[in-house]
Design an enzyme around this catalytic site. Sequence first.
Site, PDB file in Angstrom:
ATOM      1  N   ARG A 455       0.834  -1.216   0.000  1.00  0.00           N
ATOM      2  CA  ARG A 455       0.000   0.000   0.000  1.00  0.00           C
ATOM      3  C   ARG A 455       0.867   1.263   0.000  1.00  0.00           C
ATOM      4  O   ARG A 455       0.508   2.257   0.602  1.00  0.00           O
ATOM      5  CB  ARG A 455      -0.965   0.008   1.199  1.00  0.00           C
ATOM      6  CG  ARG A 455      -2.235   0.804   0.939  1.00  0.00           C
ATOM      7  CD  ARG A 455      -3.036   1.056   2.212  1.00  0.00           C
ATOM      8  NE  ARG A 455      -4.238   1.819   1.942  1.00  0.00           N
ATOM      9  CZ  ARG A 455      -4.827   2.632   2.818  1.00  0.00           C
ATOM     10  NH1 ARG A 455      -4.335   2.781   4.020  1.00  0.00           N
ATOM     11  NH2 ARG A 455      -5.925   3.281   2.497  1.00  0.00           N
ATOM     12  N   ASP A 490      -6.080   1.607  12.553  1.00  0.00           N
ATOM     13  CA  ASP A 490      -5.888   0.751  11.385  1.00  0.00           C
ATOM     14  C   ASP A 490      -4.434   0.309  11.275  1.00  0.00           C
ATOM     15  O   ASP A 490      -3.526   0.891  11.886  1.00  0.00           O
ATOM     16  CB  ASP A 490      -6.320   1.490  10.120  1.00  0.00           C
ATOM     17  CG  ASP A 490      -6.919   0.565   9.074  1.00  0.00           C
ATOM     18  OD1 ASP A 490      -6.695  -0.654   9.151  1.00  0.00           O
ATOM     19  OD2 ASP A 490      -7.619   1.069   8.163  1.00  0.00           O
ATOM     20  N   MET A 491      -4.210  -0.725  10.454  1.00  0.00           N
ATOM     21  CA  MET A 491      -2.857  -1.274  10.234  1.00  0.00           C
ATOM     22  C   MET A 491      -2.912  -2.042   8.922  1.00  0.00           C
ATOM     23  O   MET A 491      -3.410  -3.156   8.882  1.00  0.00           O
ATOM     24  CB  MET A 491      -2.484  -2.174  11.412  1.00  0.00           C
ATOM     25  CG  MET A 491      -1.029  -2.524  11.501  1.00  0.00           C
ATOM     26  SD  MET A 491      -0.605  -4.016  10.619  1.00  0.00           S
ATOM     27  CE  MET A 491       0.975  -4.361  11.341  1.00  0.00           C
ATOM     28  N   CYS A 536      -8.493  -2.411  13.736  1.00  0.00           N
ATOM     29  CA  CYS A 536      -8.676  -2.719  12.319  1.00  0.00           C
ATOM     30  C   CYS A 536      -7.311  -3.021  11.728  1.00  0.00           C
ATOM     31  O   CYS A 536      -6.312  -2.416  12.108  1.00  0.00           O
ATOM     32  CB  CYS A 536      -9.308  -1.526  11.595  1.00  0.00           C
ATOM     33  SG  CYS A 536      -9.595  -1.806   9.825  1.00  0.00           S
ATOM     34  N   SER A 537      -7.268  -3.961  10.812  1.00  0.00           N
ATOM     35  CA  SER A 537      -6.069  -4.195  10.016  1.00  0.00           C
ATOM     36  C   SER A 537      -6.548  -4.641   8.642  1.00  0.00           C
ATOM     37  O   SER A 537      -6.653  -5.836   8.365  1.00  0.00           O
ATOM     38  CB  SER A 537      -5.168  -5.260  10.653  1.00  0.00           C
ATOM     39  OG  SER A 537      -4.042  -5.518   9.835  1.00  0.00           O
ATOM     40  N   ASP A 558     -12.962  -5.841   5.707  1.00  0.00           N
ATOM     41  CA  ASP A 558     -13.181  -4.739   4.761  1.00  0.00           C
ATOM     42  C   ASP A 558     -14.304  -5.070   3.783  1.00  0.00           C
ATOM     43  O   ASP A 558     -14.788  -4.184   3.081  1.00  0.00           O
ATOM     44  CB  ASP A 558     -11.894  -4.464   3.978  1.00  0.00           C
ATOM     45  CG  ASP A 558     -10.962  -3.500   4.700  1.00  0.00           C
ATOM     46  OD1 ASP A 558     -11.364  -2.960   5.740  1.00  0.00           O
ATOM     47  OD2 ASP A 558      -9.835  -3.303   4.226  1.00  0.00           O
TER      48      ASP A 558
END
Length: 738
Positions: A455, A490-491, A536-537, A558
Amino acid sequence: MTEIRMIKGEGHMAIIYDDRKKTFTLNTESTTYQMQVDRYGFLLHLYYGKLAEGCMDYVLTYYDRGFSGNPYEAGKDRTYSLDALPQEFPCRGNGDFRAAALTVRNADGTYCCDMRYRSHVIVKGKYDLPGLPAVYGTEQEAQTLEITMEDSASGLQAVLLYGVLPELDIITRSVRIVNAGEKKVYIENIQSACLDLLSGNYDVISFYGRHAMERNFQRIPVPHGSFRIGSRRGTSSHQYSPFMILADKNATEDAGSCYAMNFVYSGGFSGEAEKDQFNQTRMMMGLQDELFSYPAAPGETFQAPEVILSYTDKGLNRLSQHMHRCIRTHVCRGKYRDAVRPVLVNSWEAAYFDFTGETIRKLAEDAKECGIDMVVMDDGWFGSRDGDFSGLGDWHVNEEKLGGTLRDLIRQINDMGIKFGIWIEPEMVNEDSDLYRAHPDWVLSVPGRKPVRARYQLVLDFSRKEVVDALFEQICKILDQGNIEYVKWDMNRSLSDVYSAGTEEQGRVLYDYVLGVYDFLERLTARYPDLLIEGCSGGGGRFDAGMMYYTPQIWCSDNTDAVDRVKIQYGSSFGYPVSAVGAHVSASPNHQTGRRTPMYTRTVTAMAGTFGYELNLGALSGEEKKEIRQQTDLYRKYAPLIQNGTYYRLSNPYEDEIGAWAFVSEDRRKVLLNAVTLDVHGNMTVNYIKPKGLKEDAVYEDMSSGQRYCGAALMEAGIPLPAAACEYEAYQIYLEEV
């Protein structure tokens, strides 16, 4: 002499030590776990199953086994071999050739460890693990057994930790390694829990997946050899859940023996089920051994993470309920552990990176109209962040993009009666960022090599305290700018290029990285006790009991497609409570799959979680907004039952035409039945939804239709679902005892 410690739990003794037989017996309300120190000082596993009394060492057998080594002390007795005996903590190098729970590289380069019993203590309350998440329990709820084992040649000690929570039918296990010797050693492999079963024909149940399709159910026979799952990604991963079940071949949802292991850890892990040459089964769970070589100098201690164990002879539903209750009430913490969570709308699928402060204010206005409690500003509010390529790591507000200060934006939204939340990703950095330009050595990166990108971002080295401290300070400056009541943490990539400039011991980096994440989160929850943090990841890439200790809910996937979510949430339900499942209603057609589903179907599916919205409310019609307001009102009505009720799986969406589940109140007076049609055919057969957990002699009324049912008959015959009028139709039936 028999040493006994009492604890609450219907008169059962939680932990009993019998000095004459050298047995330790751990009792919960429905189960017994027993082990024994034998004549050579080895700690053998005797039993884990239904409540039992007396010494069960009669299960042990001794035969002369070819090619199975014998301890030196056994002399000419070739019938004694650790290669065939059930053990609590098997070590590499003492004659057991099966998978080991501990592998140590000694100062002289040898791989050998021979742990023997030295002492034990029994104390009230549940042990805790410094720097690590763990199940907690008061002196009235839990009891701890510590057994110290020692390798006399090296002085290395293994302190085996057992936590017993009788009313939950839960036993926890962990191990602390203490180097009481004079030379440095390296821990090359450590598994927190081992369960040796001498007989039985078992299946192993695991949960595999990928990004946007996590925790798919898989059940296969335990083969001769080894079945192993795990993660080499530095996180618990999308690919395998750190949760496994060993189930009797004939075990079903409602009957049969089954055992669970749930790892309270968020990094790389290993889970293994092995059938040996004598048809014995060994199940283990612990740290991933690849890229792991942890140094322990004289006087130093290494603490392994915890595994939650449970057993039942009443099938998979009951086993899951044990895990749900334990995690919901003795892992999750803080203000929102028991509280109904706010219904939120997230800006991501509404605007992605393309938003301004006015976009967020308009989303809040629409949220107010729809009866939604909170608006969350997702990725793109900081630095030069208008896409994936730049800005990550620069945690200062882009006031030009927002058209003012963050404080002013939050105040304006709060003035509408709407709560405010924000997205962060503290563990990551773009190369195109001020942070990376100032501190390129702060990332995980192998010297002399170009890093692996994912990403378009690199991983900050959270194994280094100065990195964690700097990021913590930056994030706190953001959170102090206004009334921020929610954070989405997130991660968005796996860990690679595992090299830290902060240590010469690279085999410790991945483990210390996770400790750094936990340290950050522990400080964050202490400083902001009323803050709701959602983990979240990329959705479910770090969906584990370790994160649930800090974040009582985690974005489940997701993938927000309602039909896929039925399967994802089905798999998640085996090990984790509904209260931890982040689930939202999203747009149709869905942004991940392109599938079109009715709004009501998306709502029913998202109600099997924390419930919220992931769409552009401004693009909806007035009628659709009215429908959402009705949905949010309905969710608030059912939320206490959904979050705190007993969860039952009523179908298998991998095999059945419907996905069905139910929530039953603790007193069994209220029931919420849910079903989603997964397949539609011409001239459909009728699908029946059969509730579970009702009172057999009670009468229940459908609060919408007025239809009344006998509890016993309802569970036996079920309710016929109407013929589907459209694809993926959903049904929700609320019953109350009359």
